[in-house]
Design a protein around this motif. Structure first.
Motif, PDB file in Angstrom:
ATOM      1  N   PRO A 296       0.784  -1.212   0.023  1.00  0.00           N
ATOM      2  CA  PRO A 296       0.025   0.127  -0.041  1.00  0.00           C
ATOM      3  C   PRO A 296       0.977   1.151   0.094  1.00  0.00           C
ATOM      4  CG  PRO A 296      -0.193  -0.894   2.327  1.00  0.00           C
ATOM      5  CD  PRO A 296       0.595  -1.999   1.277  1.00  0.00           C
ATOM      6  N   LEU A 297       0.135   2.235  -0.439  1.00  0.00           N
ATOM      7  CA  LEU A 297       1.030   3.693  -0.810  1.00  0.00           C
ATOM      8  C   LEU A 297       1.217   4.176   0.863  1.00  0.00           C
ATOM      9  CD1 LEU A 297      -0.557   5.242  -3.847  1.00  0.00           C
ATOM     10  CD2 LEU A 297       1.772   4.060  -3.477  1.00  0.00           C
ATOM     11  N   VAL A 298       2.182   4.956   1.111  1.00  0.00           N
ATOM     12  CA  VAL A 298       2.361   5.429   2.358  1.00  0.00           C
ATOM     13  C   VAL A 298       2.922   6.846   1.987  1.00  0.00           C
ATOM     14  CG1 VAL A 298       3.092   3.340   3.607  1.00  0.00           C
ATOM     15  CG2 VAL A 298       4.965   4.362   2.607  1.00  0.00           C
ATOM     16  N   THR A 299       2.684   7.649   3.031  1.00  0.00           N
ATOM     17  CA  THR A 299       3.309   9.005   2.952  1.00  0.00           C
ATOM     18  C   THR A 299       4.641   9.214   3.397  1.00  0.00           C
ATOM     19  OG1 THR A 299       0.916   9.738   3.032  1.00  0.00           O
ATOM     20  CG2 THR A 299       2.552  11.280   3.685  1.00  0.00           C
ATOM     21  N   GLU A 300       5.480   9.835   2.719  1.00  0.00           N
ATOM     22  CA  GLU A 300       6.857  10.169   3.175  1.00  0.00           C
ATOM     23  C   GLU A 300       7.215  11.507   2.564  1.00  0.00           C
ATOM     24  OE1 GLU A 300       9.456   7.471   1.714  1.00  0.00           O
ATOM     25  OE2 GLU A 300       9.011   7.435  -0.208  1.00  0.00           O
ATOM     26  N   ARG A 301       8.096  12.212   3.534  1.00  0.00           N
ATOM     27  CA  ARG A 301       8.844  13.249   2.820  1.00  0.00           C
ATOM     28  C   ARG A 301       9.597  13.359   1.645  1.00  0.00           C
ATOM     29  NH1 ARG A 301       8.927  17.590   6.362  1.00  0.00           N
ATOM     30  NH2 ARG A 301       8.334  17.280   8.468  1.00  0.00           N
ATOM     31  N   LEU A 302       9.198  14.229   0.900  1.00  0.00           N
ATOM     32  CA  LEU A 302      10.242  14.197  -0.590  1.00  0.00           C
ATOM     33  C   LEU A 302      11.591  14.620  -0.184  1.00  0.00           C
ATOM     34  CD1 LEU A 302       7.576  16.133  -2.990  1.00  0.00           C
ATOM     35  CD2 LEU A 302       8.259  13.498  -2.719  1.00  0.00           C
ATOM     36  N   PRO A 303      12.572  13.877  -1.070  1.00  0.00           N
ATOM     37  CA  PRO A 303      14.082  14.003  -0.504  1.00  0.00           C
ATOM     38  C   PRO A 303      14.407  15.508  -0.975  1.00  0.00           C
ATOM     39  CG  PRO A 303      13.942  12.813  -2.503  1.00  0.00           C
ATOM     40  CD  PRO A 303      12.366  12.723  -2.065  1.00  0.00           C
ATOM     41  N   VAL A 304      13.541  16.401  -1.953  1.00  0.00           N
ATOM     42  CA  VAL A 304      13.878  17.686  -2.522  1.00  0.00           C
ATOM     43  C   VAL A 304      12.462  18.412  -2.305  1.00  0.00           C
ATOM     44  CG1 VAL A 304      16.029  17.069  -3.778  1.00  0.00           C
ATOM     45  CG2 VAL A 304      13.653  16.986  -4.713  1.00  0.00           C
ATOM     46  N   ALA A 305      12.808  19.896  -2.246  1.00  0.00           N
ATOM     47  CA  ALA A 305      11.698  20.443  -2.486  1.00  0.00           C
ATOM     48  C   ALA A 305      11.143  20.805  -3.797  1.00  0.00           C
ATOM     49  CB  ALA A 305      11.977  21.876  -1.390  1.00  0.00           C
ATOM     50  N   LEU A 306       9.834  20.638  -4.120  1.00  0.00           N
ATOM     51  CA  LEU A 306       9.551  20.724  -5.488  1.00  0.00           C
ATOM     52  C   LEU A 306       8.821  21.950  -5.586  1.00  0.00           C
ATOM     53  CD1 LEU A 306       9.185  19.282  -8.067  1.00  0.00           C
ATOM     54  CD2 LEU A 306       6.994  18.470  -7.404  1.00  0.00           C
ATOM     55  N   ARG A 307       9.096  22.863  -6.539  1.00  0.00           N
ATOM     56  CA  ARG A 307       8.662  24.179  -6.733  1.00  0.00           C
ATOM     57  C   ARG A 307       7.296  24.002  -7.258  1.00  0.00           C
ATOM     58  NH1 ARG A 307      12.796  27.788 -10.327  1.00  0.00           N
ATOM     59  NH2 ARG A 307      12.759  25.763 -11.578  1.00  0.00           N
ATOM     60  N   ALA A 308       6.310  25.105  -6.979  1.00  0.00           N
ATOM     61  CA  ALA A 308       5.067  24.858  -7.375  1.00  0.00           C
ATOM     62  C   ALA A 308       4.902  25.163  -8.629  1.00  0.00           C
ATOM     63  CB  ALA A 308       4.533  26.180  -6.465  1.00  0.00           C
ATOM     64  N   SER A 309       5.741  26.012  -9.290  1.00  0.00           N
ATOM     65  CA  SER A 309       5.614  26.206 -10.732  1.00  0.00           C
ATOM     66  C   SER A 309       6.064  24.973 -11.593  1.00  0.00           C
ATOM     67  CB  SER A 309       6.720  27.531 -11.265  1.00  0.00           C
ATOM     68  OG  SER A 309       8.050  26.925 -10.663  1.00  0.00           O
ATOM     69  N   GLU A 310       6.999  24.130 -11.268  1.00  0.00           N
ATOM     70  CA  GLU A 310       7.165  22.950 -11.996  1.00  0.00           C
ATOM     71  C   GLU A 310       6.138  22.178 -11.606  1.00  0.00           C
ATOM     72  OE1 GLU A 310      10.986  21.358 -10.256  1.00  0.00           O
ATOM     73  OE2 GLU A 310      12.093  23.175 -11.069  1.00  0.00           O
ATOM     74  N   ALA A 311       5.297  21.871 -10.450  1.00  0.00           N
ATOM     75  CA  ALA A 311       4.245  20.919 -10.388  1.00  0.00           C
ATOM     76  C   ALA A 311       2.959  21.507 -11.128  1.00  0.00           C
ATOM     77  CB  ALA A 311       3.788  20.842  -8.912  1.00  0.00           C
ATOM     78  N   THR A 312       3.052  22.603 -11.564  1.00  0.00           N
ATOM     79  CA  THR A 312       1.858  23.282 -12.184  1.00  0.00           C
ATOM     80  C   THR A 312       2.056  23.086 -13.605  1.00  0.00           C
ATOM     81  OG1 THR A 312       1.237  25.230 -10.771  1.00  0.00           O
ATOM     82  CG2 THR A 312       0.751  25.210 -12.740  1.00  0.00           C
ATOM     83  N   GLU A 313       3.448  23.240 -14.205  1.00  0.00           N
ATOM     84  CA  GLU A 313       3.922  23.068 -15.481  1.00  0.00           C
ATOM     85  C   GLU A 313       3.609  21.725 -15.814  1.00  0.00           C
ATOM     86  OE1 GLU A 313       7.792  23.763 -18.582  1.00  0.00           O
ATOM     87  OE2 GLU A 313       7.694  24.658 -16.579  1.00  0.00           O
ATOM     88  N   GLY A 314       4.020  20.809 -14.933  1.00  0.00           N
ATOM     89  CA  GLY A 314       4.133  19.172 -15.240  1.00  0.00           C
ATOM     90  C   GLY A 314       2.314  18.774 -15.369  1.00  0.00           C
TER      91      GLY A 314
END
Length: 404
Positions: A296-314
């Motif tokens: 099952p999927l588990v919540t974990e911290r991302l190893p790097v900070a992801l910029r909001a603009s990159e997530a929006t663009e993706g």
């Protein structure tokens, strides 16, 4: 106000990423190739194979052939059925000894022809490792049982060759004979013999040896192997050493029967069959092991900070790839309504209701030139240009509310 230019982000894998993904498979392929080349190199030094009277490798039989020659026995090598039948017929007096190295490789037609050539020859036929494929024709009075490992065994019979040789390393095929028959059964393993002599008419007889180990170069000097081999193969002045070959023209004359698949599998060494089975089991176990890791999927911290603009663009690229303009417009309008509701004093649960949001917006912007209903609750854009225009108009409407 101009929109900030967005930087193009490539989603193609870099050469380093491709190498990281493929290096495991490349390593496996390289190991297989290196192993195959090494095995081919080692085997290329041996000019002949197992049970070949010309071969000096551990599984060859050059040593016993030379011993027979030193005792005055003429050894003739035959690789085809015609050569074996012709050489066997050339013997005189008490006939010749015909050794068939791997009788299970012979087709039914070849076995019948071989039986016809030796039935009344007055000689001896030695079948090495004969099993279910050859016994019904070459030795119909005998059936095979489960094979057994080769070990040092005692004769436990009255056959002169066996009693003189004493203990020898035998095993492999085991045979079941008629207790009331005239057969000599020697070197038993769990109650069944691994060496059988079947007397025939006159001086003709047939000898079944369960395994070829007593004829191998690396086993000949152990126990009574050499004595037993010399007595079984040297009882006549002429020995025909028949190595059946798949390239023999007589093998193609056999009429295909209903058990074509079984005949083909019989030609494959048992080691390859067991190896294939083990690989299949390993593949299934590996698949189960890998599948168990997908829990099952588990919540974990991302190893790097992801910029909001990159997530929006993706996300925008995914919408564009799927031509999901309706979904993109719905997301843009929903986000705008959510931000406008607290600015207009509309409760959050009523932010997406036109009956509550539009009156409050009209009261806040009574002189606006925009059409709030079309912008916030209108149909999906017809093309990408209309979608971009909608995004700009929603931004302008939100700015107008904030500055009013």
């Amino acid at each position: 106000m101009s929109r900030p230019a967005t930087s193009a982000t490539s989603t193609a894998a870099t050469p380093a990423q491709l190498w990281t993904r493929a290096r495991g498979a490349a390593l496996v392929i390289a190991l297989v190739l290196i192993g195959g080349i090494a095995l081919a190199t080692v085997r290329s030094t041996d000019s002949h194979g197992a049970l070949d009277p010309r071969s000096a490798d551990p599984k060859g039989s050059r040593a016993v052939a030379e011993l027979l020659r030193s005792h005055g026995v003429t050894v003739t090598l035959a690789t085809t059925l015609d050569e074996a039948a012709s050489a066997t017929g050339s013997g005189s007096g008490s006939g010749s000894t015909l050794l068939v190295a791997t009788p299970d490789l012979l087709t039914h037609t070849q076995q019948s022809a071989l039986l016809g050539a030796t039935r009344n020859s007055g000689g001896r036929t030695v079948l090495v490792g004969a099993g279910r494929s050859s016994l019904p024709i070459l030795a119909p009075a005998v059936t095979s049982a489960t094979s057994i490992p080769v070990e040092n065994r005692t004769p436990d019979c009255t056959l002169t060759a066996a009693t003189r040789a004493g203990s020898a390393e035998l095993g492999g095929e085991r045979y079941v004979t008629d207790p009331a028959g005239p057969a000599d059964t020697c070197y038993p393993a769990d109650g069944l013999p691994t060496l059988v002599r079947l007397p025939g008419p006159g001086t003709t007889d047939t000898v079944l040896i369960g395994s070829p180990d007593i004829l191998h170069n690396d086993r000949l000097d152990q126990q009574g192997n050499a004595s037993l081999a010399l007595q079984l193969l040297g009882s006549r002045p002429h020995l025909v050493w028949y190595l059946p070959s798949l390239t023999d023209a007589s093998a193609t004359a056999d009429t295909p029967d209903d058990d074509t698949t079984g005949n083909f599998l019989a030609l494959i060494p048992s080691g390859w069959l067991w190896g294939t089975l083990q690989l299949a089991i390993a593949a299934v176990l590996a698949a189960i092991w890998r599948a168990r890791r997908l829990g099952p999927l588990v919540t974990e911290r991302l190893p790097v900070a992801l910029r909001a603009s990159e997530a929006t663009e993706g996300r925008a690229r995914l919408y564009r790839k799927a031509n999901a303009r309706d979904r993109a417009a719905s997301v843009l309008r929903g986000a705008t309504r959510t931000r406008l509701a607290p600015l207009l004093g509309v409760p959050a649960q009523a932010a997406h209701s036109s009956d509550h949001l539009l009156p409050a917006l009209s009261a806040r912007l009574p002189e606006t030139t925009a059409d709030p209903r079309t912008l916030l609750f209108g149909p999906a854009p017809a093309d990408d240009t209309a979608l971009i225009r909608l995004a700009d108009q929603l931004d302008a409407l939100e700015r107008e509310v904030r500055t009013s």
